[in-house]
Design a protein around this motif. Structure first.
Motif, PDB file in Angstrom:
ATOM      1  N   VAL A 101       2.492 102.249  -4.700  1.00  0.00           N
ATOM      2  CA  VAL A 101       3.881 101.856  -4.960  1.00  0.00           C
ATOM      3  C   VAL A 101       4.493 101.273  -3.687  1.00  0.00           C
ATOM      4  N   ASP A 102       5.652 100.644  -3.823  1.00  0.00           N
ATOM      5  CA  ASP A 102       6.369 100.118  -2.659  1.00  0.00           C
ATOM      6  C   ASP A 102       6.792 101.254  -1.738  1.00  0.00           C
TER       7      ASP A 102
ATOM      8  N   VAL B 196       8.036 115.031   2.032  1.00  0.00           N
ATOM      9  CA  VAL B 196       9.272 115.174   2.815  1.00  0.00           C
ATOM     10  C   VAL B 196       9.142 114.438   4.141  1.00  0.00           C
ATOM     11  N   LYS B 197       8.010 114.620   4.798  1.00  0.00           N
ATOM     12  CA  LYS B 197       7.765 113.982   6.096  1.00  0.00           C
ATOM     13  C   LYS B 197       7.831 112.459   5.981  1.00  0.00           C
ATOM     14  N   GLU B 198       7.208 111.903   4.931  1.00  0.00           N
ATOM     15  CA  GLU B 198       7.213 110.447   4.740  1.00  0.00           C
ATOM     16  C   GLU B 198       8.619 109.932   4.434  1.00  0.00           C
ATOM     17  N   LEU B 199       9.338 110.652   3.584  1.00  0.00           N
ATOM     18  CA  LEU B 199      10.684 110.234   3.209  1.00  0.00           C
ATOM     19  C   LEU B 199      11.636 110.339   4.401  1.00  0.00           C
ATOM     20  N   GLU B 200      11.486 111.362   5.199  1.00  0.00           N
ATOM     21  CA  GLU B 200      12.317 111.501   6.402  1.00  0.00           C
ATOM     22  C   GLU B 200      12.034 110.378   7.395  1.00  0.00           C
ATOM     23  N   LEU B 201      10.775 109.960   7.501  1.00  0.00           N
ATOM     24  CA  LEU B 201      10.410 108.838   8.369  1.00  0.00           C
ATOM     25  C   LEU B 201      11.076 107.553   7.877  1.00  0.00           C
ATOM     26  N   MET B 202      11.069 107.351   6.569  1.00  0.00           N
ATOM     27  CA  MET B 202      11.694 106.167   5.986  1.00  0.00           C
ATOM     28  C   MET B 202      13.189 106.127   6.295  1.00  0.00           C
ATOM     29  N   LEU B 203      13.847 107.281   6.137  1.00  0.00           N
ATOM     30  CA  LEU B 203      15.287 107.344   6.374  1.00  0.00           C
ATOM     31  C   LEU B 203      15.623 107.226   7.860  1.00  0.00           C
TER      32      LEU B 203
ATOM     33  N   LYS C 279      12.091  99.491   4.807  1.00  0.00           N
ATOM     34  CA  LYS C 279      11.256  99.623   3.624  1.00  0.00           C
ATOM     35  C   LYS C 279      10.306  98.418   3.589  1.00  0.00           C
ATOM     36  N   ALA C 280       9.325  98.484   2.731  1.00  0.00           N
ATOM     37  CA  ALA C 280       8.377  97.374   2.607  1.00  0.00           C
ATOM     38  C   ALA C 280       7.770  97.379   1.218  1.00  0.00           C
ATOM     39  N   GLU C 281       7.509  96.186   0.709  1.00  0.00           N
ATOM     40  CA  GLU C 281       6.854  96.051  -0.591  1.00  0.00           C
ATOM     41  C   GLU C 281       5.338  96.006  -0.404  1.00  0.00           C
TER      42      GLU C 281
ATOM     43  N   GLY D 266      -0.420 104.979  -1.327  1.00  0.00           N
ATOM     44  CA  GLY D 266       0.334 104.040  -0.487  1.00  0.00           C
ATOM     45  C   GLY D 266       1.285 103.246  -1.366  1.00  0.00           C
ATOM     46  N   VAL D 267       2.012 102.317  -0.795  1.00  0.00           N
ATOM     47  CA  VAL D 267       2.194 102.080   0.624  1.00  0.00           C
ATOM     48  C   VAL D 267       3.201 103.109   1.128  1.00  0.00           C
ATOM     49  N   ARG D 268       2.802 103.888   2.138  1.00  0.00           N
ATOM     50  CA  ARG D 268       3.665 104.947   2.642  1.00  0.00           C
ATOM     51  C   ARG D 268       4.358 104.491   3.927  1.00  0.00           C
ATOM     52  N   PRO D 269       5.523 105.056   4.243  1.00  0.00           N
ATOM     53  CA  PRO D 269       6.241 104.668   5.470  1.00  0.00           C
ATOM     54  C   PRO D 269       5.374 104.734   6.727  1.00  0.00           C
TER      55      PRO D 269
END
Length: 413
Positions: free
Chosen positions: A293-294, A372-379, A384-386, A329-332
């Motif tokens: 996913v994106d 949680v770790k990936e989402l916190e990195l994104m924030l 973001k990336a497609e 993927g694609v993960r932050p």
């Protein structure tokens, strides 16, 4: 060493300091995951077994006679209420967000058993009560004649009353919940949206379908899953893809020939037929499901619908969810790891950030520390990336480098 957009697999992989091994070696981690799944014979838990301190409402597939009996019983109840002088109303299960909850033991969202009245003799609900009566009659006709229609067909039977399809769709879900049956049991299906391609064959209403011979466009996922039988596959895994563009690249490159897999997509927000089909494949084949996913909050939200269920259809989550999907993927964290160019990283909007923060508060997200770790990195990075950002290294980088490396390293969470 290699040309931009058309370089060899090895040159691009070595540029990242990694070498892609032979297909058999690439799939070692996937096969180990598959073996782990097959050795786990633990039966899926049910709400009844949990003995929760509150009642929940779930639906099951019902045959024609059962559905007709439920509809007739509902109408008889209305008639009896009128005869008793209590007026014309329906008892409708509440599907409001406050009536839904995540159950960790089931790893999905469920609907609590709270019911509200929908009286005709009330200005706030009289129109919705009329729509409920109309759709109940139409479904009775469909089930009685043993024919299927789309939700769009249903809407056009009474455009003046329904006004827009969203209203008829919502009441259809109310009725499925009220009658205790799946929406497909009502003989109303969504239009074809999802597609599948790869190492899979099955029969659809008696016709043999070979998904390796469906071209780049793939085979449309049948809207009526009940007509699918004789599922067969030699795939090592199922690759769930968010977007049609990535699906097309994978199909055109015949990714499934090098790395035996089944590839499917709902082209964005997952529809009921695709979710049912994925659940059926997973249950029948017992192979891992890996998701692509994106790298944005909506990609994770889409993935969570496949895994935990949607708010609108929480009453049918036991039939629609595939809880143990792995986020490939694609993960932050991939953005730096694969050196995604800055111009391909998009700034998150305020709405993106709000959605990400809301996701962080969800119980099913908090239950997975790696998510949680990936989402916190994104924030934290606010970028973001497609999936298509990978094309900056070449149009076939996704199929020749990114996915093989991720599979080879077992890099999923």
């Amino acid at each position: 060493m290699s040309k931009r957009g058309g370089g060899t697999e090895q040159a691009l992989a070595l540029a990242k300091g990694k070498k892609i091994r032979a297909a058999e070696d690439v799939l070692k981690q996937v096969k180990a995951l598959a073996a782990e799944l097959k050795s786990n014979n633990e039966a899926e838990k049910t709400l009844t077994e949990l003995n929760l301190p509150y009642n929940c409402r779930e639906v099951v597939d019902k045959d024609t006679d059962e559905v007709l009996s439920e509809i007739e019983a509902a109408i008889y109840g209305v008639a009896a209420s009128i005869m008793d002088g209590e007026g014309f109303s329906f008892d409708i299960p509440s599907r409001a967000k406050g009536n839904q909850m995540y159950v960790p033991e089931l790893d999905r969202i469920v609907l609590r058993d709270t019911v509200s009245k929908r009286p005709f003799a009330n200005t706030a609900t009289c129109r919705k009560a009329a729509i409920t009566s109309r759709i109940l009659g139409l479904v009775h006709e469909l089930v009685g004649k043993r024919i299927h229609v789309t939700k769009r067909d249903l809407f056009y039977t009474d455009v003046k009353l329904f006004e827009d399809q969203g209203q008829s769709d919502a009441v259809l879900d109310d009725l499925a919940c009220m009658l205790g049956c799946t929406r497909s049991s009502l003989n109303v299906v969504a239009s074809e949206k999802g597609v599948v391609v790869g190492r899979l064959s099955f029969r659809e209403d008696g016709d043999f379908i070979d998904c390796q011979r469906m071209g780049v466009g793939g085979k449309a996922i049948p809207p009526n899953i009940d007509k699918v039988s004789d599922i067969s596959s030699d795939a090592a895994f199922i690759l769930l893809v968010e977007k049609d563009a990535a699906f097309m690249r994978l199909a055109e490159d015949r990714f499934y020939n090098t790395y035996p897999c089944i590839i499917l997509t709902a082209k964005g927000q997952p529809d009921v037929a695709t979710r049912l089909f994925l659940k059926r494949l997973k249950s029948s084949l017992k192979i891992p499901v890996l998701a692509l996913v994106d790298s944005d909050p909506y990609g994770l939200k889409i993935l969570s619908v496949y895994m935990k269920g949607s708010m609108n259809m929480s009453y049918d989550s036991s039939n629609l969810t595939t809880p143990d999907i792995k986020w490939l993927g694609v993960r932050p964290s991939d953005l730096d790891r694969f050196n995604i160019p800055q111009q391909c990283r998009l700034p998150m909007s305020e709405e993106d950030i709000k959605t990400g923060r809301r996701l962080l508060e969800e119980d099913f997200i908090r239950a997975n520390p790696e998510w949680v770790k990936e989402l916190e990195l994104m924030l934290a990075t606010k970028v973001k990336a497609e999936i298509q950002a990978l094309s900056s290294f070449g149009f076939q980088y996704l199929t020749q480098v990114y996915l093989p490396l991720k599979l080879q390293e077992g890099d999923w969470i």
